[in-house]
Write an enzyme that holds these catalytic residues in place. Structure first.
Site, PDB file in Angstrom:
ATOM      1  N   ASP A   1       0.844  -1.194   0.000  1.00 40.16           N
ATOM      2  CA  ASP A   1       0.000   0.000   0.000  1.00 40.16           C
ATOM      3  C   ASP A   1       0.879   1.244   0.000  1.00 40.16           C
ATOM      4  O   ASP A   1       2.001   1.226   0.502  1.00 40.16           O
ATOM      5  CB  ASP A   1      -0.928   0.017   1.226  1.00 40.16           C
ATOM      6  CG  ASP A   1      -2.179   0.849   0.993  1.00 40.16           C
ATOM      7  OD1 ASP A   1      -3.259   0.263   0.748  1.00 40.16           O
ATOM      8  OD2 ASP A   1      -2.078   2.095   1.035  1.00 40.16           O
TER       9      ASP A   1
ATOM     10  N   ASP B   1       4.248   2.685  -4.164  1.00 41.67           N
ATOM     11  CA  ASP B   1       3.322   3.334  -5.092  1.00 41.67           C
ATOM     12  C   ASP B   1       3.272   2.455  -6.334  1.00 41.67           C
ATOM     13  O   ASP B   1       4.270   2.324  -7.053  1.00 41.67           O
ATOM     14  CB  ASP B   1       3.865   4.732  -5.429  1.00 41.67           C
ATOM     15  CG  ASP B   1       3.020   5.456  -6.462  1.00 41.67           C
ATOM     16  OD1 ASP B   1       2.050   4.865  -6.979  1.00 41.67           O
ATOM     17  OD2 ASP B   1       3.341   6.625  -6.751  1.00 41.67           O
ATOM     18  N   VAL B   2       2.110   1.856  -6.600  1.00 44.36           N
ATOM     19  CA  VAL B   2       2.036   0.919  -7.736  1.00 44.36           C
ATOM     20  C   VAL B   2       2.236   1.613  -9.080  1.00 44.36           C
ATOM     21  O   VAL B   2       2.494   0.954 -10.084  1.00 44.36           O
ATOM     22  CB  VAL B   2       0.708   0.117  -7.763  1.00 44.36           C
ATOM     23  CG1 VAL B   2       0.572  -0.765  -6.543  1.00 44.36           C
ATOM     24  CG2 VAL B   2      -0.494   1.032  -7.936  1.00 44.36           C
TER      25      VAL B   2
ATOM     26  N   SER C   1     -14.238  -2.024 -12.261  1.00 44.78           N
ATOM     27  CA  SER C   1     -15.434  -1.441 -11.645  1.00 44.78           C
ATOM     28  C   SER C   1     -16.530  -1.466 -12.697  1.00 44.78           C
ATOM     29  O   SER C   1     -16.251  -1.390 -13.908  1.00 44.78           O
ATOM     30  CB  SER C   1     -15.166   0.009 -11.238  1.00 44.78           C
ATOM     31  OG  SER C   1     -16.396   0.680 -11.006  1.00 44.78           O
TER      32      SER C   1
ATOM     33  N   TYR D   1     -11.481   7.536 -14.378  1.00 44.65           N
ATOM     34  CA  TYR D   1     -11.696   6.262 -13.664  1.00 44.65           C
ATOM     35  C   TYR D   1     -12.374   5.227 -14.573  1.00 44.65           C
ATOM     36  O   TYR D   1     -11.921   4.073 -14.667  1.00 44.65           O
ATOM     37  CB  TYR D   1     -12.549   6.552 -12.432  1.00 44.65           C
ATOM     38  CG  TYR D   1     -12.805   5.381 -11.517  1.00 44.65           C
ATOM     39  CD1 TYR D   1     -11.840   4.940 -10.615  1.00 44.65           C
ATOM     40  CD2 TYR D   1     -14.047   4.739 -11.521  1.00 44.65           C
ATOM     41  CE1 TYR D   1     -12.097   3.881  -9.753  1.00 44.65           C
ATOM     42  CE2 TYR D   1     -14.312   3.686 -10.654  1.00 44.65           C
ATOM     43  CZ  TYR D   1     -13.331   3.264  -9.773  1.00 44.65           C
ATOM     44  OH  TYR D   1     -13.586   2.211  -8.923  1.00 44.65           O
TER      45      TYR D   1
ATOM     46  N   LYS E   1     -10.738   1.767 -15.786  1.00 52.26           N
ATOM     47  CA  LYS E   1     -11.364   0.497 -15.405  1.00 52.26           C
ATOM     48  C   LYS E   1     -11.772  -0.316 -16.640  1.00 52.26           C
ATOM     49  O   LYS E   1     -11.751  -1.549 -16.615  1.00 52.26           O
ATOM     50  CB  LYS E   1     -12.567   0.754 -14.493  1.00 52.26           C
ATOM     51  CG  LYS E   1     -12.194   1.303 -13.102  1.00 52.26           C
ATOM     52  CD  LYS E   1     -11.207   0.416 -12.367  1.00 52.26           C
ATOM     53  CE  LYS E   1     -11.225   0.625 -10.861  1.00 52.26           C
ATOM     54  NZ  LYS E   1     -10.187  -0.187 -10.180  1.00 52.26           N
TER      55      LYS E   1
END
Ligand code: NAP
Length: 248
Positions: free
Chosen positions: A38, A64-65, A143, A156, A160
């Site tokens: 995380d 941080d991905v 999502s 977003y 997604k």
């Protein structure tokens, strides 16, 4: 039947809160050791403590991905701690909502970077190690917003939707090596970012859902558990909606 993930090692991103923390806990209950990754280091530590309390090993990793260096280092730490990674859950996420005329380039980039690039970077770092082992399961968190395109979520929803294609590419590229990749599309789930939308929005969301309520993080974690486990041994490239029937 024994625990579904007996002695598997799972690398879970966004494990410091919400759905990611619930997935880490559910997986540990089913016998997995957890690399809890995380951006928020103390939150990852808390999740790792939950996992250890369940009798499994856990490594809290701040990363941080969206940062390739962080991702390589995180994968390296998990491999050093556990020797292998059997399950990758790409769950870390943020929202920075605004309608298209109001959305800044920075907010577009930030959301695409965390969801889409982050999933690519983690997959690139970990799937080749799974290939060497000849097995692995990857679960990506999309999502329902990526299916329908929500007003105010150009960044977003686009990220997604992109995750669906990225999952299918991953599934195809690695299938011959015993690695499966699937993607979950949750609807409204009761995590802090959702609950912060306020009572009226939640009531509206529940009313528009055939099952008549919002979902719980556990209900998403159960599907992630199924996809990560051998119960889903013939499931790859699948898009699974966990929405209570909303937007079916
Ligand atoms: P959450 O409670 O906000 O948890 C997300 C976690 O990801 C937080 O701990 C966050 O850390 C971490 N994170 C954010 N950016 C990161 C980065 N760059 N690198 C590593 N970690 C990062 O969110 P959630 O509701 O559980 O959502 C989890 C996933 O499910 C997301 O991908 C989300 O899009 C998806 N989803 C959720 C819903 C819903 O209704 N809740 C519906 C559909 C899909 P910080 O706290 O430090 O930011």
């Amino acid at each position: 039947m024994g625990p579904l993930l007996r002695d598997r090692v799972a690398f879970v991103t966004g494990a410091g809160a919400g759905i990611g923390r619930t997935i880490a806990r559910r997986f540990a209950e089913e016998g997995a050791d957890i690399a809890a990754v995380d951006l928020n280091g103390p939150a990852a530590e808390e999740t790792a403590a939950f996992v250890r309390a369940l009798g499994r090993r856990a490594e809290a990793i701040r990363a941080d991905v969206a940062n390739a260096h962080d991702v390589q280092a995180a994968a390296g730490r998990a491999l050093e701690a556990f020797g292998r990674i059997d399950v990758l859950v790409n769950n870390a996420g943020i929202t920075l909502d605004a309608t298209i005329p109001e959305m800044s380039e920075a907010d577009w980039d930030a959301v695409l970077d965390v969801h889409l690039k982050g999933t690519f970077l983690c997959t690139r770092a970990i799937a080749p190690r799974m290939r060497e082992a000849g097995r692995g399961a990857i679960v990506n968190m999309s999502s329902i917003s990526g299916k329908i395109g929500n007003i105010g979520q150009a960044n977003y929803s686009s990220a997604k939707a992109g995750l669906v294609a990225l999952t299918k590419v991953t599934a195809r590229e690695f299938a011959a090596h015993g690695i499966r990749a699937n993607v979950i599309q949750p609807g409204l789930i009761g995590t802090p970012p959702t609950l912060e939308r306020g009572e009226a929005k939640l009531r509206e969301g529940a009313a528009g859902t055939p099952l008549g309520r919002i979902g719980t993080p556990d209900e998403v974690a159960s599907v992630a558990l199924f996809l990560a486990s051998d119960m889903a041994s013939f499931v790859t490239g699948a898009v699974i909606e966990v929405t209570g029937g909303r937007h079916m």
